[in-house]
Design an enzyme around this catalytic site. Structure first.
Site, short mmCIF file in Angstrom:
data_model
loop_
_atom_site.label_atom_id
_atom_site.label_comp_id
_atom_site.label_asym_id
_atom_site.label_seq_id
_atom_site.Cartn_x
_atom_site.Cartn_y
_atom_site.Cartn_z
N HIS A 1 0.86 -1.18 0.00
CA HIS A 1 0.00 0.00 0.00
C HIS A 1 0.89 1.23 0.00
CE1 HIS A 1 -2.88 2.95 1.67
NE2 HIS A 1 -3.85 2.12 1.33
N ASP B 1 2.88 -4.69 8.26
CA ASP B 1 1.64 -3.95 8.07
C ASP B 1 0.49 -4.94 8.20
OD1 ASP B 1 -0.63 -2.68 7.13
OD2 ASP B 1 0.30 -1.89 5.32
N GLN C 1 -4.64 -5.42 6.86
CA GLN C 1 -5.54 -6.37 6.20
C GLN C 1 -5.49 -7.76 6.81
OE1 GLN C 1 -7.77 -5.42 4.06
NE2 GLN C 1 -7.00 -3.34 3.74
N LYS D 1 -10.63 -0.57 10.32
CA LYS D 1 -10.72 -1.78 9.50
C LYS D 1 -11.07 -3.02 10.32
CE LYS D 1 -7.40 -0.12 6.04
NZ LYS D 1 -8.32 0.15 4.92
N CYS E 1 -4.68 2.43 -3.78
CA CYS E 1 -3.45 2.93 -3.15
C CYS E 1 -2.31 1.92 -3.29
CB CYS E 1 -3.68 3.27 -1.69
SG CYS E 1 -4.77 4.68 -1.43
#
Length: 411
Positions: free
Chosen positions: A122, A199, A202, A225, A370
Site C-alpha cells: 500500500h 503492516d 488487512q 478496518k 493505493c
C-alpha cells in the site's frame, strides 16, 4: 459458527437501502461497518465520563484514564504482545508507519543505507520510507512479485547486504488478498540482524495475530478496518526498540520534565503519544476488539474464507473475467488468500463496473487501491475489488455475481 442473522442485527446500517435496493456492502478492505455495542460505548463515555486522561486527580479523569489504559490492555491481549509498554496508540496504520519510518531513519540509518519493501505494498508502506530516503539519501529495495501474485522469496533473500537496516512488508495484500509467508520473512530478516515491520491492516481484522509467535519487531493496524472507529490505530513495537528510538512528536503527555535548557521523556508507550490522545476512540477500539474476539476469530476466518472461495469458484464462470492474484483463479483450494477478490471483466473500465454495481445497491471499491506500483506490475490501471467481512452472506455474493453478469451484458 456464529449466527450470521444475529450478527447482522448488530450492524443497523446493513438494513438500509441504496438507490432503492438493499445495501450489499462489499468494501470492507477500505473500512468496516460498526457494531452498535461499540457506538453505544463511545456515546456513553462522551455523555458520562468525558475528561482528559492521565494526571487528573478528579473522578472523571481517573475513570477516563482507566478506560484508556484498559483499552491498551485489550489491544495487548488481541495481538498477544508481552506488555502494554509495547502498545502505542496512533491515528491509524499510516501514522504508525510514518512514526517508525521517521524516527528509525533519523536515528538508526545513514546516507546510502537501504530499506526493503515489497512490490505489493500500500502507498502507506512506500511513501513514508520514500520521503525519508529522499531527505536523508537512503534507498528503497523492492521484493519482486511472481506471476501468481506471491512474493519472490528467493529474490528477497538476495536483497540483504551490509546496508540493509529495516524491512517493512504487508502481511496480506489489500489488492490480491495474498497472505505472505511473514514468519519466514521475519526469520530471514533476523538472520541478517535486521528488524522488520509488519503492516497488519488487512490481517488483524480477519485472523488471529500473535506478535510473539511471529517475532516481528513492529506490527501496525487500524481501528476502522477492525470494526472500530476511525482516527485510532496501533503500533506494536518490541520494548527494546521503543526504548532505543527517539520521540516522534513533542508536547504534553510524553515528557517527564521540561525546562528551557533540557527535556526528559517518559518511557514507552507515552514517549510516542504527544498531546491529548483520542481516548474515546481507544475505548471504542477495545470494545470492537472484544466484540470480534467473543464471536471467535477462527469462526470469522472460516466464514470469510468460505465466502471468498465461493465467490472465486462462481466468478470463473463469468465470460472474460480476469481475477488478479492467479493463485486464486488457479488454486482455489489454497487457504492462502484473504477475504478480497480483485477483478476486471473484458474491456469494461473498472470505474464503469463499480458505478453500475452501485446502482444495484452493491458497494465495491474501484481504482488502484493505493497500490499503483502493484498495478504497474499487473499492467493495468485499476481493478474492481470486492472485500468480505464477518457480516456478509452467501446471498450477497450471489447478488454481486448477478450484478457483474448484468453489467457485463450492457457492454
Amino acid at each position: 459458527m456464529y449466527d450470521i442473522n444475529k450478527v447482522r442485527e448488530d450492524f443497523p446500517i446493513l438494513s438500509r437501502q441504496v438507490h432503492g435496493k438493499p445495501l450489499v456492502y462489499l468494501d470492507n478492505a477500505a473500512t468496516t461497518q460498526k457494531p452498535l455495542r461499540m457506538l453505544n460505548a463511545m456515546q456513553d463515555e462522551y455523555l458520562n465520563v468525558n475528561s482528559n486522561v492521565h494526571r487528573g486527580v478528579h473522578w472523571m479523569s481517573q475513570q477516563a484514564t482507566e478506560l484508556y489504559e484498559q483499552a491498551r490492555e485489550t489491544v495487548r491481549e488481541f495481538i498477544n504482545a508481552p506488555t502494554t509498554n509495547d502498545i502505542v496508540f496512533t491515528r491509524g496504520t499510516t501514522e504508525s508507519i510514518n512514526l517508525v519510518a521517521t524516527v528509525f531513519c533519523e536515528s538508526m540509518m545513514q546516507e546510502g543505507d537501504e530499506i526493503i519493501v515489497s512490490a505489493m505494498e500500500h502507498h502507506s508502506n512506500i511513501v513514508p520510507w520514500q520521503l525519508q530516503g529522499q531527505r536523508k539519501g537512503k534507498k528503497l529495495r523492492v521484493i519482486p512479485m511472481n506471476d501468481d501474485g506471491t512474493l519472490d522469496i528467493e529474490a528477497y533473500k538476495n536483497l540483504f547486504n551490509e546496508k540493509t537496516k529495516i524491512v517493512s512488508v504487508t502481511q496480506v495484500s489489500n489488492v490480491l488478498g495474498t497472505v505472505n509467508p511473514i514468519k519466514e520473512m521475519i526469520r530471514i530478516a533476523h538472520e541478517h540482524n535486521v528488524p522488520i515491520l509488519i503492516d497488519g491492516a488487512q490481517s488483524a481484522p480477519h485472523f488471529k495475530v500473535d506478535v510473539q509467535a511471529l517475532d516481528c519487531d513492529f506490527f501496525v493496524f487500524s481501528g476502522h478496518k477492525v470494526y472500530g472507529p476511525t482516527g485510532i490505530g496501533v503500533l506494536y513495537g518490541k520494548e527494546e526498540w521503543l526504548d532505543r528510538l527517539p520521540p516522534y512528536q513533542g508536547g504534553g503527555e510524553m515528557i517527564q520534565h521540561v525546562s528551557f535548557e533540557h527535556t526528559t521523556f517518559e518511557r514507552p508507550p507515552l514517549k510516542f503519544e504527544a498531546g491529548t490522545p483520542d481516548y474515546v476512540a481507544a475505548h471504542g477500539l477495545a470494545v470492537a476488539l472484544d466484540y470480534i474476539t467473543q464471536l471467535g476469530l477462527d469462526d470469522i476466518a472460516q466464514h470469510e474464507h468460505n465466502l471468498t472461495k465461493y465467490a472465486l469458484e462462481q466468478m470463473q464462470a463469468i465470460p472474460d473475467i480476469n481475477i488478479y492474484g492467479h493463485q486464486k483463479a488457479l488454486n482455489i483450494q489454497s487457504d492462502q488468500f484473504g477475504a478480497v477478490v480483485s477483478f476486471n471483466v473484458g474491456n469494461i473500465h473498472h470505474s464503469d463496473m463499480g458505478t453500475l454495481l452501485d446502482q444495484l445497491g452493491i458497494a465495491v471499491r474501484t481504482g488502484h487501491h493505493c497500490a499503483q506500483p502493484l498495478m504497474d506490475c499487473l499492467g493495468i490501471l485499476g481493478t474492481v475489488r470486492a472485500s468480505f467481512a464477518l457480516y456478509n452472506t452467501r446471498e450477497e455474493v450471489d447478488i454481486l455475481l448477478a450484478g457483474i453478469k448484468r453489467v457485463s451484458q450492457m457492454f
